[in-house]
Design a protein around this motif. Structure first.
Motif, PDB file in Angstrom:
ATOM      1  N   ARG A 103       0.484   7.166   0.173  1.00  0.00           N
ATOM      2  CA  ARG A 103       0.842   7.019  -1.242  1.00  0.00           C
ATOM      3  C   ARG A 103       0.384   8.223  -2.066  1.00  0.00           C
ATOM      4  NH1 ARG A 103       2.884   2.807  -3.345  1.00  0.00           N
ATOM      5  NH2 ARG A 103       1.963   1.386  -1.847  1.00  0.00           N
ATOM      6  N   ALA A 104      -0.766   8.768  -1.770  1.00  0.00           N
ATOM      7  CA  ALA A 104      -1.303   9.898  -2.532  1.00  0.00           C
ATOM      8  C   ALA A 104      -0.731  11.242  -2.078  1.00  0.00           C
ATOM      9  CB  ALA A 104      -2.816   9.915  -2.415  1.00  0.00           C
ATOM     10  N   ALA A 105       0.305  11.225  -1.252  1.00  0.00           N
ATOM     11  CA  ALA A 105       0.870  12.456  -0.693  1.00  0.00           C
ATOM     12  C   ALA A 105       1.146  13.543  -1.728  1.00  0.00           C
ATOM     13  CB  ALA A 105       2.127  12.144   0.111  1.00  0.00           C
ATOM     14  N   PRO A 106       1.717  13.215  -2.878  1.00  0.00           N
ATOM     15  CA  PRO A 106       1.990  14.281  -3.846  1.00  0.00           C
ATOM     16  C   PRO A 106       0.739  14.992  -4.354  1.00  0.00           C
ATOM     17  CG  PRO A 106       3.218  12.303  -4.421  1.00  0.00           C
ATOM     18  CD  PRO A 106       2.260  11.927  -3.334  1.00  0.00           C
ATOM     19  N   HIS A 107      -0.416  14.346  -4.207  1.00  0.00           N
ATOM     20  CA  HIS A 107      -1.654  14.921  -4.724  1.00  0.00           C
ATOM     21  C   HIS A 107      -2.456  15.676  -3.660  1.00  0.00           C
ATOM     22  CE1 HIS A 107      -0.761  12.640  -8.270  1.00  0.00           C
ATOM     23  NE2 HIS A 107      -0.713  11.530  -7.554  1.00  0.00           N
TER      24      HIS A 107
ATOM     25  N   GLU B  66       9.578  -1.200  -1.905  1.00  0.00           N
ATOM     26  CA  GLU B  66       9.111  -1.533  -3.251  1.00  0.00           C
ATOM     27  C   GLU B  66       7.817  -0.769  -3.524  1.00  0.00           C
ATOM     28  OE1 GLU B  66      10.717  -3.510  -5.428  1.00  0.00           O
ATOM     29  OE2 GLU B  66      12.319  -3.734  -3.945  1.00  0.00           O
ATOM     30  N   LYS B  67       7.514  -0.579  -4.778  1.00  0.00           N
ATOM     31  CA  LYS B  67       6.370   0.225  -5.187  1.00  0.00           C
ATOM     32  C   LYS B  67       5.028  -0.319  -4.682  1.00  0.00           C
ATOM     33  CE  LYS B  67       4.909   0.858  -9.608  1.00  0.00           C
ATOM     34  NZ  LYS B  67       5.058   1.246 -11.010  1.00  0.00           N
ATOM     35  N   ASP B  68       4.885  -1.638  -4.550  1.00  0.00           N
ATOM     36  CA  ASP B  68       3.595  -2.218  -4.195  1.00  0.00           C
ATOM     37  C   ASP B  68       3.424  -2.520  -2.703  1.00  0.00           C
ATOM     38  OD1 ASP B  68       5.516  -4.190  -4.294  1.00  0.00           O
ATOM     39  OD2 ASP B  68       4.192  -5.703  -5.153  1.00  0.00           O
TER      40      ASP B  68
ATOM     41  N   HIS C  37      -4.155  -4.284   3.565  1.00  0.00           N
ATOM     42  CA  HIS C  37      -3.223  -5.383   3.302  1.00  0.00           C
ATOM     43  C   HIS C  37      -3.582  -6.564   4.196  1.00  0.00           C
ATOM     44  CE1 HIS C  37      -1.286  -3.763   6.911  1.00  0.00           C
ATOM     45  NE2 HIS C  37      -0.641  -4.899   7.018  1.00  0.00           N
ATOM     46  N   ASP C  38      -3.238  -7.748   3.754  1.00  0.00           N
ATOM     47  CA  ASP C  38      -3.483  -8.966   4.518  1.00  0.00           C
ATOM     48  C   ASP C  38      -2.249  -9.219   5.359  1.00  0.00           C
ATOM     49  OD1 ASP C  38      -3.822 -11.509   5.551  1.00  0.00           O
ATOM     50  OD2 ASP C  38      -4.582 -12.360   3.687  1.00  0.00           O
ATOM     51  N   ASN C  39      -2.387  -9.105   6.677  1.00  0.00           N
ATOM     52  CA  ASN C  39      -1.242  -9.305   7.558  1.00  0.00           C
ATOM     53  C   ASN C  39      -1.056 -10.765   7.973  1.00  0.00           C
ATOM     54  OD1 ASN C  39      -3.149  -9.754   9.548  1.00  0.00           O
ATOM     55  ND2 ASN C  39      -2.895  -7.750  10.502  1.00  0.00           N
ATOM     56  N   GLY C  40      -1.858 -11.674   7.412  1.00  0.00           N
ATOM     57  CA  GLY C  40      -1.698 -13.100   7.670  1.00  0.00           C
ATOM     58  C   GLY C  40      -2.148 -13.539   9.051  1.00  0.00           C
TER      59      GLY C  40
ATOM     60  N   ASN D  30      12.334  18.834   0.268  1.00  0.00           N
ATOM     61  CA  ASN D  30      13.351  17.783   0.170  1.00  0.00           C
ATOM     62  C   ASN D  30      12.907  16.571   0.970  1.00  0.00           C
ATOM     63  OD1 ASN D  30      15.148  19.388  -1.384  1.00  0.00           O
ATOM     64  ND2 ASN D  30      15.623  20.511   0.490  1.00  0.00           N
ATOM     65  N   ARG D  31      11.771  16.059   0.600  1.00  0.00           N
ATOM     66  CA  ARG D  31      11.139  15.013   1.388  1.00  0.00           C
ATOM     67  C   ARG D  31      11.826  13.656   1.215  1.00  0.00           C
ATOM     68  NH1 ARG D  31       8.420  16.505  -2.883  1.00  0.00           N
ATOM     69  NH2 ARG D  31       7.617  14.974  -4.340  1.00  0.00           N
ATOM     70  N   PHE D  32      11.651  12.873   2.227  1.00  0.00           N
ATOM     71  CA  PHE D  32      12.093  11.479   2.247  1.00  0.00           C
ATOM     72  C   PHE D  32      10.815  10.678   2.369  1.00  0.00           C
ATOM     73  CE2 PHE D  32      13.467   7.687   4.589  1.00  0.00           C
ATOM     74  CZ  PHE D  32      14.496   7.273   3.761  1.00  0.00           C
ATOM     75  N   CYS D  33      10.547   9.808   1.424  1.00  0.00           N
ATOM     76  CA  CYS D  33       9.255   9.133   1.426  1.00  0.00           C
ATOM     77  C   CYS D  33       9.427   7.620   1.344  1.00  0.00           C
ATOM     78  CB  CYS D  33       8.391   9.652   0.290  1.00  0.00           C
ATOM     79  SG  CYS D  33       9.013   9.295  -1.348  1.00  0.00           S
ATOM     80  N   PRO D  34       8.350   6.872   1.544  1.00  0.00           N
ATOM     81  CA  PRO D  34       8.424   5.413   1.504  1.00  0.00           C
ATOM     82  C   PRO D  34       9.034   4.869   0.218  1.00  0.00           C
ATOM     83  CG  PRO D  34       6.315   6.089   2.379  1.00  0.00           C
ATOM     84  CD  PRO D  34       7.003   7.329   1.899  1.00  0.00           C
TER      85      PRO D  34
END
Length: 193
Positions: free
Chosen positions: A107-111, A148-150, A158-161, A139-143
């Protein structure tokens, strides 16, 4: 991994003004531990985390397997960071052009700021010159193009259940074992992506 206080102390003892100045030395020293029996090309990725810790990883190739089964140094670096919750990568120094798409999955890739020690003659970078990932992957392709943003990405908890099905047979029989099982279940469930 080098703890923040150790990194500062080592850099100072070696006569460097900052940890940033010390990172290229770590890259060059670590090339000896890379395992490239197929390509003969030793790659090192040294990551500086926001808390000052330094993470060092190398490429690993497996004789008898196709080269695409190799572990890239940058991939190894990011995968290892999953063991350290809430770690944010701020800078990466690599011995050669990085595996850019894998870094893009954070997520922090741009930084993230990247410095490449070995570049092609037409794209010379000064030592300790850091550029954003977008410089290397314009010309990156990112998540964010798919998800979705979250949605949790690499390095995000994350909780994988996950639940331990046999826990009903263990509960109450042995308090120490019960505690171990609960800790293992919680850590597996809350495992980072």
């Amino acid at each position: 991994m080098i703890e923040s206080y150790d990194a500062k102390s080592i850099a100072k003892k070696q006569g460097f003004d900052s940890v940033f100045d010390f990172l290229p030395i770590i890259v060059r020293s670590a090339q000896k531990v890379a395992r490239p029996p197929i390509s003969g090309f030793s790659v090192v990725a040294v990551g500086l985390a926001s808390d000052g810790r330094i993470f060092i990883r190398v490429n690993v190739e497996f004789p008898g397997l196709p080269l695409h089964h190799s572990i890239h140094a940058e991939q190894f670096l990011i995968a290892n960071l999953t063991c350290y919750p809430q770690t944010t990568l701020t800078n990466v120094v690599v011995s050669a052009y990085p595996c850019r798409q894998f870094l893009q999955e954070i997520r922090a890739a741009p930084h993230i700021q990247i410095s490449v020690l070995q570049t092609h003659d037409h794209d010379f970078m000064e030592e300790n010159e850091f550029r954003p990932l977008s410089y290397f992957l314009p010309n990156r392709f990112c998540p964010h193009d798919l998800l979705e943003k979250d949605v949790p990405l690499i390095l995000e908890t994350h909780d994988n259940g996950m639940i331990l099905l046999s826990q009903q047979f263990i509960n109450g029989q042995n308090d120490a074992l019960d505690k171990v099982v609960k800790v293992a279940e919680r850590r597996a469930r809350d495992r980072q992506a």
